[in-house]
Design a protein around this motif. Structure first.
Motif, short mmCIF file in Angstrom:
data_model
loop_
_atom_site.label_atom_id
_atom_site.label_comp_id
_atom_site.label_asym_id
_atom_site.label_seq_id
_atom_site.Cartn_x
_atom_site.Cartn_y
_atom_site.Cartn_z
N ARG A 39 -11.06 1.45 -72.81
CA ARG A 39 -10.28 2.43 -72.40
C ARG A 39 -9.11 2.87 -73.55
O ARG A 39 -8.83 2.31 -74.36
CB ARG A 39 -9.64 2.10 -70.91
CG ARG A 39 -8.69 1.04 -71.14
CD ARG A 39 -7.96 0.59 -70.08
NE ARG A 39 -7.15 -0.72 -70.10
CZ ARG A 39 -5.83 -0.86 -70.43
NH1 ARG A 39 -5.32 0.05 -71.01
NH2 ARG A 39 -5.49 -2.02 -70.53
N LYS A 40 -8.55 3.95 -73.31
CA LYS A 40 -7.64 4.19 -74.19
C LYS A 40 -6.23 3.48 -73.88
O LYS A 40 -5.96 3.01 -72.79
CB LYS A 40 -7.12 5.86 -74.02
CG LYS A 40 -8.19 6.98 -74.46
CD LYS A 40 -7.78 8.29 -74.17
CE LYS A 40 -8.81 9.45 -74.74
NZ LYS A 40 -8.24 10.79 -74.49
N VAL A 41 -5.52 3.55 -75.08
CA VAL A 41 -4.33 2.40 -74.93
C VAL A 41 -3.08 3.03 -73.74
O VAL A 41 -2.51 2.32 -73.21
CB VAL A 41 -3.74 2.30 -76.22
CG1 VAL A 41 -4.67 1.42 -77.26
CG2 VAL A 41 -3.18 3.56 -76.68
N ASP A 42 -3.44 4.42 -73.58
CA ASP A 42 -2.28 5.05 -72.73
C ASP A 42 -3.08 5.49 -71.38
O ASP A 42 -2.50 6.22 -70.69
CB ASP A 42 -2.04 6.29 -73.37
CG ASP A 42 -2.85 7.63 -73.97
OD1 ASP A 42 -3.94 7.01 -73.58
OD2 ASP A 42 -2.38 8.35 -74.20
N ALA A 43 -4.13 4.99 -71.19
CA ALA A 43 -5.11 5.41 -69.79
C ALA A 43 -4.13 5.01 -68.52
O ALA A 43 -4.22 6.21 -67.61
CB ALA A 43 -6.34 4.54 -69.86
N VAL A 44 -3.63 3.74 -68.61
CA VAL A 44 -3.07 3.72 -67.22
C VAL A 44 -1.75 4.46 -66.91
O VAL A 44 -1.65 5.09 -65.75
CB VAL A 44 -2.67 2.08 -67.22
CG1 VAL A 44 -1.79 1.88 -66.23
CG2 VAL A 44 -3.75 1.21 -67.29
N SER A 45 -1.06 4.62 -67.97
CA SER A 45 0.33 5.75 -67.87
C SER A 45 -0.45 7.05 -67.54
O SER A 45 0.46 7.62 -66.81
CB SER A 45 1.11 5.45 -69.03
OG SER A 45 0.41 6.05 -70.12
N GLY A 506 -6.98 10.72 -78.12
CA GLY A 506 -7.20 9.69 -78.26
C GLY A 506 -6.84 8.86 -79.61
O GLY A 506 -7.19 7.76 -80.11
N SER A 507 -6.13 9.55 -80.57
CA SER A 507 -5.69 9.26 -81.79
C SER A 507 -4.45 8.06 -81.56
O SER A 507 -4.76 7.25 -82.69
CB SER A 507 -4.94 10.24 -82.62
OG SER A 507 -3.80 10.81 -82.10
N ASP A 508 -3.82 7.71 -80.72
CA ASP A 508 -2.82 6.46 -80.76
C ASP A 508 -3.81 5.61 -80.24
O ASP A 508 -3.66 4.25 -81.13
CB ASP A 508 -2.12 6.36 -79.40
CG ASP A 508 -0.96 7.40 -79.63
OD1 ASP A 508 -0.85 8.01 -80.69
OD2 ASP A 508 0.01 7.67 -78.81
N SER A 509 -5.14 5.40 -79.60
CA SER A 509 -5.84 4.19 -79.40
C SER A 509 -6.93 3.93 -80.70
O SER A 509 -6.78 2.93 -81.13
CB SER A 509 -6.95 4.73 -78.26
OG SER A 509 -6.28 4.89 -77.16
N ILE A 510 -7.13 5.01 -81.30
CA ILE A 510 -7.87 4.82 -82.87
C ILE A 510 -7.03 3.88 -83.60
O ILE A 510 -7.34 3.14 -84.40
CB ILE A 510 -8.02 6.14 -83.46
CG1 ILE A 510 -9.13 7.00 -82.75
CG2 ILE A 510 -8.51 5.87 -84.82
CD1 ILE A 510 -10.65 6.43 -82.48
#
Length: 639
Positions: A39-45, A506-510
């Motif tokens: 999942r993306k790192v900001d997915a929950v928010s 999703g660049s933060d996740s990358i």
């Protein structure tokens, strides 16, 4: 992922731990993060609604701004009287064009915009005045009290109209009349290619313009601090370039300006320019000493536009009997709207990528961009390339029909080879187009359907190409295009600082995934700080599919440097050669005996004890283009 220790087991710094029984045999070549469906790192928010977009922000004593926009497509401003608006209770400031004499623009060659129009409006919706008031309703009401007198001028409604009517000029710069940019490039003797062809065909195509529709409208909030510094929070894809525009227009030292790109509720290219509303709220905050916010209406977003250029295209191609291209001549005429924006780059792009899918040994391109009295066009999802792909692919279908060749076979038989250089000096690396076409043919039942369906029904296919990254910075310099700073804390925490902007891709996740892979930690325990000009190193923005390539490489370099700092100190404690030290699953251990190791936090502590605080940097600059002509820097990797 954890640190691999059994429950209740404790390792002291400097001690080699016992082998946990649940550890699998380690394979050094195994990727544990990259390539996995995470999942993306900001997915929950995002899914819980906790993410704060620009319009969600609020500060004490905040004022609300509104823009008065032109009702005319082209007119001279004779006078602006804001006296009645200033007397309205709740109105704290009114700005007009005289408050913004310095022009700005995203490209150095097109510095043609003003935050508020000074003497001429160039499209319906061009901003003329701005109001800051205690409520949005009062600010809106104040707009009706501003009296603007106009002298209408002839409006240019299309690119063809711009050619036919060089006067009145929409701008006093440009290549000629109302033509903003003229381009003429030729690679090889195209007429020679036509002479060698068995068939020469020419076609005319028109691609209508369209615009972005992100869920989130443009919004910005500015604050002027007690120490005379301005902070702007904005829904932007390019905080670095907004920072530069603010410094220029507001005549402030860059060090006194901070731009924070808030999470974007969609961008698609439409938030890549610096915009008038961003500059206006910053100026209003300076003038009033209070925070000022503006959120554009959906209608105003359409005025901002910067969407896809309407483009008229003519293409002439020579082919042999088997469909091999011997030469191509392509012309494009772009309707650019009222301002330059990225238009010069878009014009080059309309001629750049025709050569990278199928071999074109001789190629000629002529492009023109016209100024018209409509909202300005700019970058939208492919930035000047979907229009010519439409034209070229339909053109090739028509050629295939004339030759009696299956259009899928024509393409498969003539693919640009991998690791090649095109006629216009674009480097093609890997080439997966053949495999793609074969899978589409098989999966669609192409052989059973093409030319065999009832009248009025059919199947078709088309191929396209794009590139990863922009080859050149928007303003000329020799500095990196993206930078990353990495901090490893003695607690085991890792923070990645980068100027890139996550616009939903999703660049933060990358950034988190890449650093996690190199350092062997859980990506969801990495703190990612992005798009803040005070805290993060420069990244040039989220456009041209550049962030994973450029910020990703910068993050990779920074993480590898951190690993190089930590490794010798772990090796010393484990009494093993450095090449046997492995970072994985929250631990740092011996590849030959995975049980001998320590937690990542203990590894950082060992290094910090020896060399001090662990911080590294990484950066990325794309390779130089093989071409040495103007327009060769469209991108480092056509794909």
């Amino acid at each position: 992922m954890g640190d691999g220790k059994k429950k209740g087991e404790r390792l002291e710094r400097g001690k080699v731990g016992k082998k946990p029984s649940n550890l699998p045999t380690f394979q050094p070549t195994t990727l544990r993060v990259i390539g996995k469906a995470l999942r993306k790192v900001d997915a929950v928010s995002k899914v819980t609604g906790a993410t704060r977009f620009a319009d969600d922000l609020s500060l004490p004593r905040m004022l609300y701004a509104k823009l008065l926009r032109s009702p005319h497509p082209h007119a001279r401003i004779l006078s602006v009287d804001a006296s009645k608006a200033l007397r309205l209770e709740g109105v704290k400031a009114v700005l007009t064009g005289k408050d913004f004499p310095i022009p700005f623009g995203i490209l150095p060659v097109s510095q043609d915009e003003h935050a508020l129009c000074v003497d001429t409006v160039r499209f319906i919706g061009d901003p003329v005045a701005a109001v800051a008031a205690t409520t949005e309703e009062i600010a809106t009401a104040a707009l009706d009290l501003i009296d603007v007198r106009y002298e209408p001028l002839r409006a240019i409604g299309s690119a063809e109209d711009a050619i036919a009517h060089p006067e009145p000029r929409i701008h006093d710069y440009g290549d000629t009349g109302n033509l903003h940019k003229l381009i003429h490039l030729e690679f090889g003797d195209v007429e020679e290619g036509f002479a060698a062809a068995d068939l020469v065909r020419e076609d005319l195509f028109f691609f209508e313009g369209n615009t972005h529709l992100p869920m989130e409208q443009h919004a910005a909030l500015a604050e002027w601090s007690a120490d005379s510094k301005v902070t702007l929070w904005s829904s932007t894809q390019t905080p670095h370039y907004v920072h530069r525009a603010l410094a220029k227009v507001l005549e402030l030292p860059a060090a006194r300006i901070r731009v924070i790109a808030t999470p974007n509720g969609g961008g698609f290219g439409g938030k890549s320019d610096p915009f008038s509303h961003e500059i206006v709220v910053a100026k209003l905050a300076m003038l009033t000493g209070r925070a000022v916010k503006i959120t554009l209406t959906r209608e105003e977003v359409f005025y901002c536009h910067r969407g896809r250029h309407p483009t008229l295209m003519w293409v002439k191609t020579g082919v042999t009997k088997d469909g091999a291209i011997t030469g191509m001549h392509f012309r494009s005429l772009l309707d650019g709207g009222g301002y330059g924006s990225y238009g010069v780059a878009s014009t080059y792009y309309t001629g750049a990528l025709q050569t990278v899918t199928y071999p074109v040994p001789r190629y000629k391109f002529q492009g023109a961009r016209a100024f018209t009295n409509k909202p300005p066009c700019g970058p939208k999802r492919g930035h000047g390339t979907p229009q010519p792909r439409f034209a070229l692919e339909v053109h090739l279908d028509k050629i295939a029909e004339q030759l009696g060749i299956d259009p899928a076979e024509l393409r498969l038989n003539h693919l640009q080879p991998p690791n090649s250089l095109t006629a216009n000096y674009l480097r093609v690396g890997s080439m997966g187009l053949g495999e793609c076409i074969r899978k589409v043919v098989e999966g669609s039942g192409w052989k059973q359907k093409f030319g065999r369906l009832p009248l009025g029904r059919g199947v078709g296919l088309a191929c396209s190409s794009y590139l990863s990254g922009a080859g050149l910075p928007i303003y000329w310099n020799h500095m990196p295009h993206s930078g990353v700073q990495l901090k490893c804390d003695r607690s085991g925490g890792v923070t990645v600082f980068c100027g890139s902007t996550d616009i939903g891709q999703g660049s933060d996740s990358i950034l988190a995934y890449i650093v996690a892979e190199v350092l062997g930690v859980d990506p969801f325990e990495i703190r990612v700080v992005t798009a803040d000009t005070d805290l993060t190193p420069v990244d040039l923005g989220s456009y041209s599919s550049r962030v994973t390539l450029m910020s990703g490489n910068a993050a990779l370099q920074a993480a590898e440097r951190a690993r190089e700092i930590i490794t010798p100190h772990v090796a010393k404690q484990l009494e093993i050669p450095g090449e046997r030290v492995v970072f994985a699953d929250g631990r740092v251990f011996d590849a030959q005996d995975p049980g001998r190791g320590m937690s990542f936090a203990e590894a950082v502590q060992a290094a910090e004890s020896a060399v001090g605080t662990i911080g590294t940097v990484g950066s990325y600059t794309p390779p130089k283009s093989a071409g040495r002509y103007r327009g060769a820097g469209v991108g480092p990797s056509p794909a």
